[in-house]
Design a protein around this motif. Sequence first.
Motif, short mmCIF file in Angstrom:
data_model
loop_
_atom_site.label_atom_id
_atom_site.label_comp_id
_atom_site.label_asym_id
_atom_site.label_seq_id
_atom_site.Cartn_x
_atom_site.Cartn_y
_atom_site.Cartn_z
N ALA A 46 -8.26 -1.73 4.84
CA ALA A 46 -8.98 -0.44 4.81
C ALA A 46 -8.10 0.69 4.30
O ALA A 46 -8.56 1.54 3.52
N ASP A 47 -6.84 0.73 4.72
CA ASP A 47 -5.95 1.80 4.28
C ASP A 47 -5.79 1.79 2.76
O ASP A 47 -5.72 2.84 2.12
N GLY A 48 -5.71 0.59 2.20
CA GLY A 48 -5.58 0.48 0.75
C GLY A 48 -6.75 1.11 0.03
O GLY A 48 -6.58 1.85 -0.96
N HIS A 49 -7.96 0.84 0.50
CA HIS A 49 -9.15 1.42 -0.14
C HIS A 49 -9.17 2.93 0.01
O HIS A 49 -9.55 3.66 -0.92
N ALA A 50 -8.77 3.42 1.18
CA ALA A 50 -8.81 4.87 1.42
C ALA A 50 -7.78 5.61 0.56
O ALA A 50 -8.07 6.68 0.00
N LEU A 51 -6.58 5.07 0.45
CA LEU A 51 -5.56 5.72 -0.38
C LEU A 51 -5.91 5.61 -1.86
O LEU A 51 -5.66 6.54 -2.63
N TYR A 52 -6.48 4.49 -2.26
CA TYR A 52 -6.96 4.33 -3.63
C TYR A 52 -8.01 5.39 -3.94
O TYR A 52 -8.03 5.99 -5.02
N TYR A 74 -2.53 0.32 -7.02
CA TYR A 74 -3.54 0.19 -5.96
C TYR A 74 -4.49 -0.97 -6.25
O TYR A 74 -4.82 -1.78 -5.36
N GLU A 75 -4.93 -1.06 -7.49
CA GLU A 75 -5.91 -2.09 -7.85
C GLU A 75 -5.33 -3.49 -7.68
O GLU A 75 -6.01 -4.40 -7.19
N GLU A 76 -4.07 -3.65 -8.06
CA GLU A 76 -3.42 -4.96 -7.88
C GLU A 76 -3.27 -5.29 -6.40
O GLU A 76 -3.45 -6.44 -5.98
N THR A 77 -2.93 -4.29 -5.60
CA THR A 77 -2.78 -4.49 -4.16
C THR A 77 -4.11 -4.91 -3.54
O THR A 77 -4.17 -5.83 -2.71
N LEU A 78 -5.19 -4.24 -3.94
CA LEU A 78 -6.50 -4.54 -3.35
C LEU A 78 -7.04 -5.89 -3.81
O LEU A 78 -7.85 -6.51 -3.11
N GLU A 112 -1.86 7.02 -13.59
CA GLU A 112 -2.57 5.82 -14.04
C GLU A 112 -1.84 4.56 -13.57
O GLU A 112 -2.47 3.58 -13.18
N LYS A 113 -0.51 4.62 -13.60
CA LYS A 113 0.29 3.50 -13.12
C LYS A 113 0.06 3.27 -11.62
O LYS A 113 -0.06 2.12 -11.18
N ILE A 172 0.84 -1.21 0.00
CA ILE A 172 0.00 0.00 0.00
C ILE A 172 0.87 1.26 0.00
O ILE A 172 0.62 2.20 -0.75
N GLN A 173 1.91 1.24 0.82
CA GLN A 173 2.77 2.42 0.87
C GLN A 173 3.56 2.58 -0.43
O GLN A 173 3.84 3.71 -0.85
N LYS A 174 3.91 1.48 -1.08
CA LYS A 174 4.57 1.58 -2.38
C LYS A 174 3.63 2.26 -3.39
O LYS A 174 4.05 3.15 -4.14
N SER A 175 2.37 1.86 -3.40
CA SER A 175 1.40 2.49 -4.30
C SER A 175 1.24 3.97 -3.97
O SER A 175 1.15 4.82 -4.87
N TYR A 176 1.25 4.27 -2.67
CA TYR A 176 1.10 5.67 -2.26
C TYR A 176 2.31 6.50 -2.70
O TYR A 176 2.17 7.64 -3.16
N ALA A 177 3.51 5.92 -2.56
CA ALA A 177 4.72 6.64 -3.00
C ALA A 177 4.67 6.90 -4.50
O ALA A 177 5.06 7.98 -4.97
#
Length: 614
Positions: free
Chosen positions: A478-484, A467-471, A461-462, A441-446
């Motif tokens: 929950a954090d993944g959905h919120a950051l997405y 995010y979508e792959e992580t989810l 877009e990348k 999740i943090q990698k996607s956020y970075a």
Amino acid sequence: MAPIEGRNESSIFEGWEKWQIALAVGAPVCLGLAGLWYYNRVKNSKPSGDDSSKTKPPAKEKVKTSDSSKLTSGSQKENENKDTPLGKAIEFKNSGNKNFKQGKYDEAIKCYTQALEVCPAEHTTEISTFYANRAAAYEKLKNPKLVLENCTEAIKLNGKYTKALSRRANAAEQLGDLQLSLEDVTAVCILEGFQNQSTLQMADRVLKNLGKTKAKEALKNKKTGMPSKHFLKSYFASFTKDPVQEIFKKNKEEKQSNLPEQSDEEVKILNVPDLGGAGDQPGVSVVNGESDSSDSSFRKACEKLEAGEYEEIIPLCRQEISVSPPTHHCQLALLLRGTMFCLTAQSDQAFMDLDQLLNAENLDKKIKVNALIKRGSLFITKEQQTDGLADFAHAVRIDPNNSDIYHHRGHQNIQLDRLEDAIKDFECSISLNPDFPNSYIQKSYAEHRRAAAEQSTGKLEKAIKSYEETLKRFPQNADGHALYAQALCDLGRFDDADNEFETAIKLEPDNANTLVHRALLKLQWKQNIEEPVALIKQAIDLDDKCEYAYEILGTIEVQRGDMVNAVKLFEKAIELCRTETEMSHLFSLLHAAKAQLKAAQTLGIPLPANFSPI
């Protein structure tokens, strides 16, 4: 002082960048200027301007300046009154201007002083100009004290004297009076209609420096306080190699299996000579081979940790550390106490415990690495970047296969805007611990942060795909959905973003910060304040220690023109925040609101209500 990663793990990092938050509430976004807002209109004013140097005003500047240049260009009044006291004063002033242009600043000062001596008191506009011109000469001579004194006299006679306010702001900044500097530069921003970029840059700089100064002062006397349970729970969950939790879990498993409570691994970790004391505790040394007891203070502290009863952990650890002869749990008790000191904004005590632990001989590498991660994070939150990164590098040398090092260093690299390094760290963490969702999740956020910084739609877009792959792999995070959701908001996909926030809230209903972030989405999407305010108040009802809720609510109150309530909310947020970085930002918001309130009162300009940005 708490390492900031706990907040980010539990509260979806800091959410949108500050410029996005400002955009959402209709604030002007100018070089990160926090808390200074556009007015729809500025009352007509005629501040006089010194004419020691002719500076063309910005093209979009709305405020009228007095045309004192007419006095130097041979106006009818000047020509007709050369023999009057006022005429003589103007002559002295003109001579001063000539000397000023020739770089003869001492001679210019003498002329302006003579002008002040002969000018009749009722000619306040001219007297104000003479003081301002003399201040300009002192500025050239690099004498900020006399610049400030002369500008003050000019401002007493004309409170809307833009050049005098600006010059005094610069002098006050040089003299270290950041509060006065901020008040003056705020007034100048208002008088200039927020159109002069150099003034805005100065306001931004003074705000940041004042925020840092106030934060350092406040931390010295800050009352200790326990963060929310959700914050603490999420913080401890961000470690997968925590020796305290590992030992406790192992003992629990062994106890359930009717095995001896003390394992060989525990003896190995804990059998270390001469640790020494920390804080107000006496020195201690570990006695080899001491047996464990089911009612030890450390064991009770671990039980409290598992139960989420955090208030009693520090006292229980203190009891364990002070036992004589010392127990073999002493090191872990010291590590746990140091961690809790970090989380309760007691940075001095945290450093003492972690330093004492790291100075021990023959310290097990699991304990040492965990202590280095926490001390390194603490250094970085104290803006000691070099020391912090050195601790992380030391930890890597000791145990390069510990995924926690890369995960937490990656987070710190995000805070330092070292986004490429952060992404590499999270990739390392993932390779070592592929079942840990937080690093994904943090990698996607970075990646999301990098796309925003570079304003790259392709990289955004990348990040969305990341995010979508992580989810897909961790659909219950929950954090993944919120950051997405925040990334979707950047693309204008507000409906989809709102659905993701709703999912995050259902998965983690005790996370008040998610409600705040959803409120920000509503602000940007619906352009209506009432629903977002209701969501933020709901967040406060859920968790009255949610500092982020008070911060954003205060920001909204600034937008609505209620500076008094905004100040109260920012003060509440400051009371709750745990790191110097957070506190510095909040003090910037607080003093920006106070400065605008004072400037509006001084200038006689009413604060706006429900205004629209220029």
